[in-house]
Every structure is written in C-alpha cells, then in structure tokens.
Design a protein around this motif. Structure first.
Motif, PDB file in Angstrom:
ATOM      1  N   THR A  41       0.810  -1.230   0.000  1.00 25.90           N
ATOM      2  CA  THR A  41       0.000   0.000   0.000  1.00 25.90           C
ATOM      3  C   THR A  41       0.839   1.274   0.000  1.00 25.90           C
ATOM      4  O   THR A  41       0.329   2.354  -0.304  1.00 25.90           O
ATOM      5  CB  THR A  41      -0.913   0.012   1.238  1.00 25.90           C
ATOM      6  OG1 THR A  41      -0.101  -0.034   2.418  1.00 25.90           O
ATOM      7  CG2 THR A  41      -1.859  -1.178   1.216  1.00 25.90           C
ATOM      8  N   LEU A  57     -10.277   1.803   1.653  1.00 20.97           N
ATOM      9  CA  LEU A  57     -11.018   1.342   0.483  1.00 20.97           C
ATOM     10  C   LEU A  57     -11.451   2.528  -0.384  1.00 20.97           C
ATOM     11  O   LEU A  57     -11.593   3.660   0.109  1.00 20.97           O
ATOM     12  CB  LEU A  57     -12.262   0.553   0.911  1.00 20.97           C
ATOM     13  CG  LEU A  57     -12.009  -0.650   1.827  1.00 20.97           C
ATOM     14  CD1 LEU A  57     -13.334  -1.301   2.210  1.00 20.97           C
ATOM     15  CD2 LEU A  57     -11.095  -1.647   1.146  1.00 20.97           C
ATOM     16  N   ASN A  58     -11.677   2.238  -1.662  1.00 23.57           N
ATOM     17  CA  ASN A  58     -12.241   3.282  -2.512  1.00 23.57           C
ATOM     18  C   ASN A  58     -13.729   3.461  -2.161  1.00 23.57           C
ATOM     19  O   ASN A  58     -14.288   2.731  -1.341  1.00 23.57           O
ATOM     20  CB  ASN A  58     -12.056   2.946  -3.993  1.00 23.57           C
ATOM     21  CG  ASN A  58     -12.723   1.655  -4.392  1.00 23.57           C
ATOM     22  OD1 ASN A  58     -13.480   1.086  -3.611  1.00 23.57           O
ATOM     23  ND2 ASN A  58     -12.447   1.173  -5.582  1.00 23.57           N
ATOM     24  N   ASP A  85     -10.962  -3.094  -3.541  1.00 22.99           N
ATOM     25  CA  ASP A  85      -9.851  -2.306  -4.074  1.00 22.99           C
ATOM     26  C   ASP A  85      -9.331  -1.387  -2.970  1.00 22.99           C
ATOM     27  O   ASP A  85     -10.090  -0.605  -2.377  1.00 22.99           O
ATOM     28  CB  ASP A  85     -10.303  -1.461  -5.274  1.00 22.99           C
ATOM     29  CG  ASP A  85     -10.554  -2.307  -6.509  1.00 22.99           C
ATOM     30  OD1 ASP A  85     -11.448  -1.960  -7.285  1.00 22.99           O
ATOM     31  OD2 ASP A  85      -9.855  -3.321  -6.681  1.00 22.99           O
ATOM     32  N   LEU A  86      -8.022  -1.505  -2.683  1.00 17.41           N
ATOM     33  CA  LEU A  86      -7.382  -0.635  -1.708  1.00 17.41           C
ATOM     34  C   LEU A  86      -6.819   0.604  -2.406  1.00 17.41           C
ATOM     35  O   LEU A  86      -6.260   0.499  -3.506  1.00 17.41           O
ATOM     36  CB  LEU A  86      -6.235  -1.361  -0.998  1.00 17.41           C
ATOM     37  CG  LEU A  86      -6.614  -2.552  -0.111  1.00 17.41           C
ATOM     38  CD1 LEU A  86      -5.353  -3.169   0.453  1.00 17.41           C
ATOM     39  CD2 LEU A  86      -7.528  -2.113   1.009  1.00 17.41           C
ATOM     40  N   VAL A  87      -6.935   1.751  -1.774  1.00 15.72           N
ATOM     41  CA  VAL A  87      -6.326   2.983  -2.291  1.00 15.72           C
ATOM     42  C   VAL A  87      -4.959   3.122  -1.625  1.00 15.72           C
ATOM     43  O   VAL A  87      -4.849   3.272  -0.409  1.00 15.72           O
ATOM     44  CB  VAL A  87      -7.204   4.211  -1.989  1.00 15.72           C
ATOM     45  CG1 VAL A  87      -6.534   5.478  -2.520  1.00 15.72           C
ATOM     46  CG2 VAL A  87      -8.583   4.033  -2.610  1.00 15.72           C
ATOM     47  N   CYS A  88      -3.897   3.045  -2.449  1.00 17.09           N
ATOM     48  CA  CYS A  88      -2.541   3.083  -1.930  1.00 17.09           C
ATOM     49  C   CYS A  88      -2.127   4.528  -1.632  1.00 17.09           C
ATOM     50  O   CYS A  88      -2.815   5.498  -1.977  1.00 17.09           O
ATOM     51  CB  CYS A  88      -1.575   2.442  -2.924  1.00 17.09           C
ATOM     52  SG  CYS A  88      -1.969   0.717  -3.262  1.00 17.09           S
ATOM     53  N   THR A  92      -2.905   5.118  -6.354  1.00 18.19           N
ATOM     54  CA  THR A  92      -3.293   3.993  -7.200  1.00 18.19           C
ATOM     55  C   THR A  92      -4.142   3.014  -6.400  1.00 18.19           C
ATOM     56  O   THR A  92      -4.181   3.069  -5.162  1.00 18.19           O
ATOM     57  CB  THR A  92      -2.057   3.260  -7.739  1.00 18.19           C
ATOM     58  OG1 THR A  92      -1.288   2.770  -6.635  1.00 18.19           O
ATOM     59  CG2 THR A  92      -1.202   4.201  -8.580  1.00 18.19           C
ATOM     60  N   THR A  93      -4.810   2.139  -7.128  1.00 21.06           N
ATOM     61  CA  THR A  93      -5.641   1.134  -6.455  1.00 21.06           C
ATOM     62  C   THR A  93      -4.997  -0.234  -6.592  1.00 21.06           C
ATOM     63  O   THR A  93      -4.362  -0.547  -7.606  1.00 21.06           O
ATOM     64  CB  THR A  93      -7.061   1.090  -7.043  1.00 21.06           C
ATOM     65  OG1 THR A  93      -6.977   0.791  -8.447  1.00 21.06           O
ATOM     66  CG2 THR A  93      -7.766   2.408  -6.835  1.00 21.06           C
TER      67      THR A  93
END
Length: 662
Positions: A41, A57-58, A85-88, A92-93
């Motif tokens: 992440t 999360l988004n 989907d993780l938001v880094c 970016t995801t």
C-alpha cells in the motif's frame, strides 16, 4: 533455549508472509499491520495504526463493505474472499481478496479482528484478458455469421476476415490429416509453445504430446472421425523449452481433414494444484490439532481397558494357582469384553485417520439396518422415537458392512442432536433408478442405486450450512462437543464405495440425509453362524500355511490355530524370509501375512512377487493399520482377502479354513 529464537522466527514469518496481515480492534481501528501490507500500500506502519481498514477502500468498496460485509462480520464472525480495491499511498488502487475473522475471549468479548489480504492483481488481469478474449471471439463469431449471410460479392472479404481471425486468435488453431500429421497451424503456436510453423507442419501431434497423455489423446483423436469433439478434451503439449502446457481441445473431421481449436488451461491447472496443496496443508494442520485434543481422552480410555484386561488375567492366574476354577469364565469374559472395546476404539481411530481398508461385500442393507435398530434406539435415548421402513425387494449393495453401520449410527446421532426436545427418526431404504438428469444432479453415473435415508423432525439447516456440512472439521456444535469429522468421513466412505451423500433440509422442518449406493448384481450370502474354535473338527485334508508377521506372539497364535485345525504351519518374521519360502518348491496352500513388514517390502508387495511364480496363491492379509495404498486402494486381486486386527481366533480359523477349501 529456543524461546527467543522461535519468537524471532514467528515475527519474521508474520512480517514477511506472502500475504498482508492486519490486526484491528473491536472498533475497526488497525492496531498492527505487517511489512508485506505496508509495502503493497505504500503506507508506513505508523501511518496505518489507528486508521480504520474501511478508510483504505475506494468509495465503492466502502459502500459495499458497510452494507454487506461489516454486518456479515458482526453476525457470523467471519467472511472469506471478498474482492475489494485498496487505495494506496500514491493514489493507485490495488485489487485484493480479503478474509476476516473475529477472535473472542472467554466471555465472548472481541479481542481483535484478524484481516488477511491477498494480492489479486494477477487474477484481475487474467479475468480482464479472458473477458477480452471472449469478447474478441464473440465479435469474430458475429462477424462470421454476418459474412455467412452475405452474397457472392463478399466472398473475398469473408476470406480476408477468416484469415485475420486465424492470424489473431490467441487459441491454437490447426488443420491435420487423418493420420494426425499437421498441415496448417496459426501464429498462436509460436506465441504459446515457442515452435515455428516450420517445426510443426509435416509432424504428427504425437511428437509433441506428453507421454503420459498419449494413449488417451490418440483415443480422443480417433473419436473425432465418429462425431465432433464438442466437450473439451485436455492434454499436455511440449513447449520448445522442453516443458509442457495444458490445452483444452475441440474439433471435427470434415472433408478429409481434422479442424481443431486448443485453449490453454495451464494457469487453471496450476491454480487448482496450489489450491489443493493449501487445502491439504490446512486439513492436516486441523487434524493434528484435533488429534492433540483427543490424546488425553484416548489415553484414559486405553488405560481403563488395559487395566481391565491385565487385572482379569492376573486374577485368572491367581485362581489357577489356588485351584479355584469356578470364576475363570467370569474373568475371561471381562478380559474379552475389554479387548473388544479396545478393538472398537482402534477402529474408530482408523476411521478418523481415513486409513482404513474397505472390505466390500455383497450386503443386504435391510438386514444390516434391522441388526442396528436396537443399538440405535439405545444410543438416541427414550425421547426419540425410531422407525424403520425397509423397501420390499431391496437390491443388494457391494459395501463394507461395518463402515456402513458406523455411517448409519453417526447419521442417527446427528439427527438426535438436532432434536434436543425429542422427536422422530425415520430410517428408510429404497431402490432408485437415476437417469441422466437425476444422476447429474447427484454427481453420479446414471444407473441403479439403493438409498439409505435418515430423516429427523429437528431444527433443520439453512442453505449456507448445507453447502459446508461435508467440509472436514466444519461443525455447528459448541466448542469441544464435536470435531466436525463425522459427516466428512461418511462422505469419504460413500465416495470410496462408488456412491454419494445428499442432504434435504429446511429450517424448522427437519433434515433428510441420504446415502446412495450402487446396486450389486449378485446374491447376498446368508448370515454365517459364529465359528467355535473349541468344536472345530480337524481337517481331513493336508494343507500348508505360511505365516509372515514380525510379531512373535501373533505367529504363535496363528500357528496354534492351524495346528488345532490339523494344518501344517511355516513361520517367517519378515518379508525377505517369507519371499524366500514362497520362491522355493515348498507347497503353500495359503499365505497369511501382515501388511506392514520389515525386510524391504510390505505384505502386498511380497504377495505380488510370490504370485509371479505362484499365480493361484491364496492370500489373507491380517493388519491392524492397513493404508489403502498398501493393498491397492482397497482393490484386491482375486484370491486376496483382508482380516483386520484385532480379531477373534474363531474368525481367523473360519476364514483360513474356508480359503483353503475353496
């Protein structure tokens, strides 16, 4: 000693695991995250601690999590393989699969929430590529349909489109002669297997087929001449680098040539192999944990049984020395009863370990149920009414009777547990004809089966429990009141016997568990009366029996039985000595051997070696721990039989005498 080192190793395993690990508090705030998750992440550990996992999360993921999986986690305490989907840190995801489980203390309070995160980037990319390939194929199919409907003026255009589809297809396309020699291949062969067209054209597909797949592949190729191959057939093709790739083929024979398409399925096979390996590792870990929990109770039971046996023998010795023979029968019965209970406990352990050898016999299931009825009534208790409904003219089944008895008893115990306030258990048998559709629904070949169903009037099961009820170690019982292995072992027994288990249940309406067993086309032997060694007449025929066992006491007992029956006994302590006798000119009417032997080979291997020169040799395996592999996965050659230790000497005498006479 090794305490600090083990702690360091565990910390290193946690930090550098191939998946992300997060510990969160009851309020969802992260209390700890491993290095893998931080690397994925881009957040440092100090940036993650105190944040909610939800915050990573988004927007769509947050909504989806709040409405679906947060309630699921609160209600059932876990969820598995949730795609998010993780938001880094860089915006970016990262596509991931998330598992979560709530860990509670003894009072039911939440200690922490363990979150496991798997990187799903490759999987998402593969799905996109697969979707794109499918879209391309669908578009090509539509284009071809349009082209087929055009007039003669568009023939040239259609030819160009077909040529383009041939060149651009990511699947292997091939045209071959009837003898299997390739005449045309598309560019995908070079892309996916590394071969140039010049390497392939003029060669038979046999030259590139994996040797283990060759016979089946040639049979599938020959079948194309009878009917098109519409159900994909998979086999391995050799890559230019010497490795092999899996492909699923369809094809047809038209106008003297074979036209075929191959879709690569290597990734699917590798994924399935990895999944199976992970599941096996998990099951083994869980089984070892269960064995650890059982050890104390088993030791207690065996100590009680051994005390009963040794105490009875000691008293028998004392009474003999005193010349008091009146009480010997009582002590003898006590010792025999304890040994039989020990044998039953051993068989349950073998069933638990899934290493029991099935000894299938033609069986009258109605008769088996009738023989079990009284035991079932005593087991389920007076608050549960037991009713049996045996079908008239029930077909016989080729199964292991003790294993079916064990399965029936376990099903009735489960039914009783589902009726805490009492109720009714109905045990019913029936003949079943399964056509193509019905057999497919039950995952069985079409044909004739008999069913053994246990129905209760209990609480029933919801669909999510039904879908998992045969999983090893899955149980709905409170902690400490079940290992979750009963139904799993029943399922394994049914499948080993060529049958199936199915559940029909509704919440509040009860449950029906049905065993489907293949019909046996043959007669069922009449019930045999117990064979009494003390009254067994000596045989009028000469016979020689070779006993191979590394336990001297067992050899002595078998020899005593043989001499009592009038046969000649030859003893061997290991497989090497036994094989030496078998390869000599000594006449042997029966080989009695343990499965696990010293001397370089096991009992089955020794028997197989002996049958090279003695093809009609009769064999009786006597074994206390017979793995299926040791006797051919339960498939014995004609003339081979199994008797499981411990056994009564009367049973051994009866079996040996019948085998020698046959």
């Amino acid at each position: 000693m090794s305490g600090p080192q083990e702690a360091d190793d565990l910390e290193d395993l946690f930090e550098n695991a191939p998946c992300g690990y997060i510990s969160a508090l009851a309020n969802g705030r992260i209390s700890k995250a491993n290095r893998t998750f931080s690397t994925w992440t881009g957040y440092g550990s100090e940036q993650l601690v105190g944040r909610r996992f939800l915050d990573l999360l988004n927007i769509a993921g947050k909504i989806y999590y709040e409405t679906h999986f947060a309630p699921l986690l609160r209600m059932q305490g876990f969820f598995n393989e949730v795609a998010l989907d993780l938001v880094c840190a860089d915006g970016t995801t990262l596509p991931v699969l998330v598992n979560a489980v709530v860990r509670r203390d003894d009072t039911g309070g939440v200690r922490f929430i363990r979150v496991t995160v798997f990187n799903a980037s490759d999987r998402r990319r593969y799905e996109r590529e697969l979707l794109e390939a499918r879209r391309t194929a669908e578009q090509a199919s539509i284009a071809l349909q349009d082209l087929n409907a055009t007039l003669e003026a568009r023939v040239a255009e259609r030819a160009r489109a077909l040529d383009r589809a041939w060149r651009l297809s990511r699947d292997l396309l091939v045209i071959a002669r009837a003898d299997g020699v390739l005449t045309q291949v598309n560019a995908a062969w070079t892309e996916q297997l590394g071969w140039q067209a010049s390497d392939l054209v003029g060669q038979s597909f046999v030259a590139f087929t994996h040797p283990e797949d060759l016979a089946a592949t040639q049979a599938a190729f020959a079948g194309i001449f009878e009917a098109p191959l519409t159900k994909p057939y998979e086999y391995r093709l050799r890559h230019a680098d010497g490795s092999y790739r899996w492909f699923a083929w369809t094809g047809a024979f038209e106008e003297g040539e074979v036209y075929a398409t191959g879709r690569q399925t290597t990734a699917e096979h590798e994924q399935a192999a990895l999944l199976a390996e992970a599941e096996d590792a998990l099951r083994q870990s869980q089984k070892m944990e269960a064995v650890g929990q059982l050890t104390g109770g088993l030791a207690h039971d065996f100590n009680n049984l051994l005390a009963a046996i040794s105490g009875s023998l000691e008293l028998m010795q004392t009474r003999l020395s005193q010349g008091r023979l009146n009480d010997l029968d009582r002590y003898m019965h006590a010792a025999q009863g304890a040994s039989k209970r020990a044998a039953a406990l051993t068989h349950r352990l073998l069933a638990f370990s899934r290493r029991q050898t099935l000894d299938p016999k033609p069986t009258d299931v109605n008769r088996l149920v009738a023989g079990m009825e009284e035991l079932i009534r005593r087991t389920v208790g007076p608050s549960v009414h037991v009713e049996t409904v045996g079908a008239s003219g029930l077909w016989p089944a080729l199964i292991d009777p003790p294993q079916l008895e064990n399965a029936l008893l376990n099903l009735c115990i489960n039914a009783r547990d589902a009726m805490p306030d009492g109720g009714r258990i109905t045990i019913e048998t029936a003949n079943k004809w399964l056509d193509e559709r019905t057999a497919r629904e039950r995952d069985l070949p079409p044909g004739q089966y008999l069913s053994l169903c246990v129905t209760d009037t209990g609480t029933g099961m919801p669909p999510d429990v039904i879908s998992r009820v045969f999983d090893p170690f899955f149980t709905t019982k409170p902690a400490g009141q079940g290992t979750g292995l009963g139904l799993s072992m029943i399922y394994g027994f049914a499948r080993q016997s060529g049958g199936q288990v199915r559940i029909y249940s509704e919440v509040g309406q009860g449950t029906t568990m049905c065993l489907y067993l293949p019909r046996h086309y043959g007669a069922v032997d009449a019930e045999e009366a117990p064979y009494a060694l003390s009254t067994a007449p000596r045989t009028e025929q000469d016979g020689t029996v070779l006993i191979v066992d590394d336990e001297p006491t067992m050899r002595m007992l078998v020899t005593e039985v043989l001499e009592e029956l009038g046969y000649t006994a030859i003893e061997a302590a290991d497989s090497a000595a036994g094989l030496k006798v078998l390869q000599s000119n000594v006449p042997i009417d029966l080989l009695v051997t343990d499965v696990g032997l010293p001397g370089g080979m096991n009992g089955r291997q020794m028997a197989d070696a002996a049958r090279v020169t003695r093809p009609d040799l009769k064999v009786l395996f006597i074994t206390g721990y017979a793995e299926n592999a040791a006797v051919g996965n339960g498939l014995l050659e004609p003339g081979m039989h199994v008797l499981t230790k411990p056994f009564a000497m009367e049973a051994l005498a009866s079996r040996m005498k019948s085998l020698i006479k046959d």
